[in-house]
Write an enzyme that holds these catalytic residues in place. Sequence first.
Site: not given
Length: 171
Positions: A43-45, A47
């Site tokens: 859920q990371c920018g 990813t």
Amino acid sequence: MASDSSAQPKSVHEFVVRDARGNDVDLSIYKGKVLLIVNVASQCGLTNSNYTEMTELYEKYRELGLEILAFPCNQFGNQEPGSNEEVLEFACTRFKAEYPIFDKVDVNGSNAAPIYKFLKSSKGGLFGDGLKWNFTKFLVDKDGNVVDRYAPTTSPKSIEKDVKKLLGIQK
């Protein structure tokens, strides 16, 4: 864990880690392979770009000796909250990841996985050894030596030249 607890490990190949399905994996099976070890999050920018490029890099160089070892980590913004099964489903379905996904680990602090303590002590960061975010990358040569560390914002594609060099590929 290193094989011999009395001696400091000298190589990534001395560690045994657990994969996302709960199996112990002796990293000595990767002797002779170039490794890209990455702490991942769903859920990371970063990813989408990282998983996409890691998959492309893996598809291109897997047969030539590259292995990517992905270690899910929830220490940065709680961006990997799912179970190991959910992480596998996400990486393998959405990004067609065929490289190994390991058990969720801590990469910093007193509970940091031994493999990450070794990686950090081998190649410290610009502002200290601790990892600053998801998708910090460590490049390991065929003998298990950590040769480089890349920031989370360094794209997997941009380190392709370093991978090729370690694989012995010209051009």
